[in-house]
Design a protein around this motif. Sequence first.
Motif, PDB file in Angstrom:
ATOM      1  N   LEU A  67      91.699 -40.732-122.800  1.00 18.71           N
ATOM      2  CA  LEU A  67      90.977 -40.046-123.877  1.00 18.71           C
ATOM      3  C   LEU A  67      89.588 -40.624-124.089  1.00 18.71           C
ATOM      4  CD1 LEU A  67      93.465 -39.205-126.730  1.00 18.71           C
ATOM      5  CD2 LEU A  67      91.974 -37.669-125.509  1.00 18.71           C
ATOM      6  N   ILE A  68      89.451 -41.909-123.918  1.00 20.50           N
ATOM      7  CA  ILE A  68      88.129 -42.530-124.063  1.00 20.50           C
ATOM      8  C   ILE A  68      87.180 -41.959-123.009  1.00 20.50           C
ATOM      9  CG2 ILE A  68      86.853 -44.703-123.892  1.00 20.50           C
ATOM     10  CD1 ILE A  68      89.388 -46.086-124.994  1.00 20.50           C
ATOM     11  N   ALA A  69      87.643 -41.853-121.781  1.00 20.27           N
ATOM     12  CA  ALA A  69      86.805 -41.315-120.711  1.00 20.27           C
ATOM     13  C   ALA A  69      86.502 -39.836-120.924  1.00 20.27           C
ATOM     14  CB  ALA A  69      87.492 -41.524-119.365  1.00 20.27           C
ATOM     15  N   VAL A  70      87.509 -39.058-121.299  1.00 22.64           N
ATOM     16  CA  VAL A  70      87.302 -37.618-121.498  1.00 22.64           C
ATOM     17  C   VAL A  70      86.374 -37.362-122.680  1.00 22.64           C
ATOM     18  CG1 VAL A  70      88.482 -35.483-122.134  1.00 22.64           C
ATOM     19  CG2 VAL A  70      89.456 -36.968-120.398  1.00 22.64           C
ATOM     20  N   ASN A  71      86.529 -38.121-123.755  1.00 22.68           N
ATOM     21  CA  ASN A  71      85.630 -37.975-124.899  1.00 22.68           C
ATOM     22  C   ASN A  71      84.199 -38.338-124.527  1.00 22.68           C
ATOM     23  OD1 ASN A  71      87.414 -37.028-126.882  1.00 22.68           O
ATOM     24  ND2 ASN A  71      88.153 -39.095-127.266  1.00 22.68           N
ATOM     25  N   SER A  72      84.039 -39.382-123.727  1.00 17.19           N
ATOM     26  CA  SER A  72      82.693 -39.779-123.298  1.00 17.19           C
ATOM     27  C   SER A  72      82.036 -38.693-122.459  1.00 17.19           C
ATOM     28  CB  SER A  72      82.752 -41.076-122.506  1.00 17.19           C
ATOM     29  OG  SER A  72      83.298 -42.104-123.285  1.00 17.19           O
ATOM     30  N   VAL A  73      82.802 -38.097-121.548  1.00 20.07           N
ATOM     31  CA  VAL A  73      82.260 -37.015-120.721  1.00 20.07           C
ATOM     32  C   VAL A  73      81.869 -35.821-121.584  1.00 20.07           C
ATOM     33  CG1 VAL A  73      82.891 -35.316-118.955  1.00 20.07           C
ATOM     34  CG2 VAL A  73      83.418 -37.722-118.611  1.00 20.07           C
ATOM     35  N   CYS A  74      82.697 -35.479-122.556  1.00 21.91           N
ATOM     36  CA  CYS A  74      82.381 -34.350-123.442  1.00 21.91           C
ATOM     37  C   CYS A  74      81.126 -34.618-124.263  1.00 21.91           C
ATOM     38  CB  CYS A  74      83.553 -34.054-124.368  1.00 21.91           C
ATOM     39  SG  CYS A  74      84.874 -33.190-123.551  1.00 21.91           S
ATOM     40  N   ILE A  75      80.972 -35.840-124.730  1.00 21.60           N
ATOM     41  CA  ILE A  75      79.771 -36.184-125.501  1.00 21.60           C
ATOM     42  C   ILE A  75      78.530 -36.079-124.635  1.00 21.60           C
ATOM     43  CG2 ILE A  75      78.590 -38.109-126.641  1.00 21.60           C
ATOM     44  CD1 ILE A  75      81.355 -38.926-127.738  1.00 21.60           C
ATOM     45  N   VAL A  76      78.605 -36.582-123.414  1.00 26.00           N
ATOM     46  CA  VAL A  76      77.455 -36.510-122.506  1.00 26.00           C
ATOM     47  C   VAL A  76      77.120 -35.054-122.183  1.00 26.00           C
ATOM     48  CG1 VAL A  76      76.689 -37.046-120.162  1.00 26.00           C
ATOM     49  CG2 VAL A  76      77.774 -38.816-121.554  1.00 26.00           C
ATOM     50  N   LEU A  77      78.129 -34.239-121.937  1.00 23.67           N
ATOM     51  CA  LEU A  77      77.884 -32.816-121.653  1.00 23.67           C
ATOM     52  C   LEU A  77      77.258 -32.107-122.851  1.00 23.67           C
ATOM     53  CD1 LEU A  77      81.042 -31.784-119.613  1.00 23.67           C
ATOM     54  CD2 LEU A  77      78.698 -32.011-118.792  1.00 23.67           C
ATOM     55  N   LEU A  78      77.720 -32.436-124.048  1.00 21.56           N
ATOM     56  CA  LEU A  78      77.125 -31.833-125.231  1.00 21.56           C
ATOM     57  C   LEU A  78      75.677 -32.265-125.427  1.00 21.56           C
ATOM     58  CD1 LEU A  78      79.989 -31.870-127.857  1.00 21.56           C
ATOM     59  CD2 LEU A  78      78.795 -29.894-126.951  1.00 21.56           C
ATOM     60  N   LEU A  79      75.389 -33.536-125.129  1.00 17.51           N
ATOM     61  CA  LEU A  79      74.011 -34.014-125.251  1.00 17.51           C
ATOM     62  C   LEU A  79      73.088 -33.372-124.218  1.00 17.51           C
ATOM     63  CD1 LEU A  79      74.533 -37.806-126.003  1.00 17.51           C
ATOM     64  CD2 LEU A  79      73.671 -36.060-127.553  1.00 17.51           C
ATOM     65  N   LEU A  80      73.603 -33.186-123.007  1.00 17.62           N
ATOM     66  CA  LEU A  80      72.772 -32.622-121.958  1.00 17.62           C
ATOM     67  C   LEU A  80      72.581 -31.110-122.100  1.00 17.62           C
ATOM     68  CD1 LEU A  80      74.035 -34.548-118.801  1.00 17.62           C
ATOM     69  CD2 LEU A  80      71.893 -34.869-120.048  1.00 17.62           C
ATOM     70  N   PHE A  81      73.641 -30.402-122.370  1.00 16.91           N
ATOM     71  CA  PHE A  81      73.576 -28.943-122.349  1.00 16.91           C
ATOM     72  C   PHE A  81      73.673 -28.273-123.712  1.00 16.91           C
ATOM     73  CE2 PHE A  81      75.506 -30.192-118.223  1.00 16.91           C
ATOM     74  CZ  PHE A  81      74.424 -29.841-117.433  1.00 16.91           C
ATOM     75  N   GLY A  82      73.776 -29.067-124.754  1.00 16.49           N
ATOM     76  CA  GLY A  82      73.770 -28.522-126.118  1.00 16.49           C
ATOM     77  C   GLY A  82      74.997 -27.808-126.411  1.00 16.49           C
TER      78      GLY A  82
END
Length: 82
Positions: A67-82
């Motif tokens: 979950l830590i890894a998946v949450n981190s990926v989701c945060i990065v995707l949200l930051l990059l692509f809005g």
Amino acid sequence: MAFTLYSLIQAVILCVNAVAVLHEDRFLSKIGWGVDQSVGGFGDEPGIKVQLMNLVRSVRTVMRVPLIAVNSVCIVLLLLFG
């Protein structure tokens, strides 16, 4: 916001996060879902409450690091692509 596969994945991650943060002493035992309430006899089929508690314990145990890894990926995707 359109209903996309990414929004569906985010909803599933949100639900798994909600299950993962439930604390047994602070929350679950107060509503009668603690460890000591799930005592059953030998050969008895476990009820739905016992099965749900086993699911909650399993999610909390197994999904902690992923979950830590998946949450981190989701945060990065949200930051990059809005």
